[in-house]
Design a protein around this motif. Structure first.
Motif: not given
Ligand SMILES: N[C@@H](CCC(=O)N[C@@H](CS)C(=O)NCC(=O)O)C(=O)O
Length: 218
Positions: A8, A19-20, A23, A42, A45-46, A57-60, A71-72
């Motif tokens: 992020f 935030a993941r 990990r 943000f 990401m999308k 559309g997420q991290i990491p 997927e972490s």
């Molecule tokens: N299951 C996924 C979950 C990933 C996740 O939820 N990431 C969060 C950050 S910790 C994120 O990107 N959130 C923003 C969003 O979902 O728009 C993993 O373990 O990587």
């Protein structure tokens, strides 16, 4: 080849390890693998460039040559498979450590995430307090079971730190500030033991430095 992970650019906890990407940073630090970080907003990401790396559309994310992972849990498993230090050599102990990775993500994290989501988006509902009570009871059930299982051991299996502990501790830390963990001294001590690991500290400092602008080394 040095992997690149995404994290992020701005995060709700301002880089305090929730935030993941934490990990992934921690796993890379445990195995002594240097890494690069690309920060994403943000909005980014999308967008399509990031969606090619992460369908949701997420991290990491994790890029290493031709390999792109999301997927972490999958990323930690990949790191643990390729480097010594996160999974035991003995086949049965390894299988048990992998079971703990799944337990962290599939059994312990869901009720914790459900509770945090409720605190974020359902606070204004008339039924919020009642629902929060139900969600917190579900979290407490898991914390009690985990605490009983851990007992006087340092780590979840065979008293050796593994990727299972790494994921479990990052999942439990999501309860920071909820007041739920304090009733489980065994789990508090377990988290503190993990946080005292030099690799954890390096990862934490590196994530925090994104927000403080200070170099992780001081
Ligand atoms: N299951 C996924 C979950 C990933 C996740 O939820 N990431 C969060 C950050 S910790 C994120 O990107 N959130 C923003 C969003 O979902 O728009 C993993 O373990 O990587």
């Amino acid at each position: 080849m040095t992997p690149t992970i995404t994290a992020f650019e701005t995060s709700p906890d301002r880089g305090r390890g929730l935030a993941r990407d934490m990990r992934v940073r921690w796993a890379l630090e445990e195995v002594g693998q240097p890494y690069d970080v690309r920060l994403v907003s943000f909005k980014e990401m999308k967008e399509s460039a990031h969606l090619l790396l992460h369908p949701f559309g997420q991290i990491p994310t994790y890029e290493e040559g031709d390999l792109v992972l999301f997927e972490s849990g999958a990323i930690i498993f990949h790191i643990a498979e390729r480097h010594a230090g996160l999974l035991p050599d003995d086949a049965n102990a390894r299988a048990r450590a992998i079971a703990w990775m799944f337990a962290a993500l599939n059994t312990v994290e869901p009720p914790i995430v459900e509770r945090s989501m409720a605190t974020l988006v359902e606070r204004d509902k008339t039924w919020y307090e009642e629902r929060l009570g139900v969600l917190e009871d579900r979290v407490r059930v898991r914390l009690g079971e985990l605490s009983n299982r851990l007992g006087s051991a340092d780590w979840l299996d065979d008293d050796a730190f593994s990727a299972g502990d790494l994921l479990m501790v990052t999942v439990l830390r999501r309860l920071t500030g909820s007041g739920l963990l304090e009733k489980y001294p065994t789990l508090c001590a377990y988290i503190a033991r993990a946080e005292a690991r030099p690799a954890y500290k390096r990862a934490f400092d590196a994530q925090l430095a994104v927000f403080t602008g200070k170099s992780p080394t001081g």
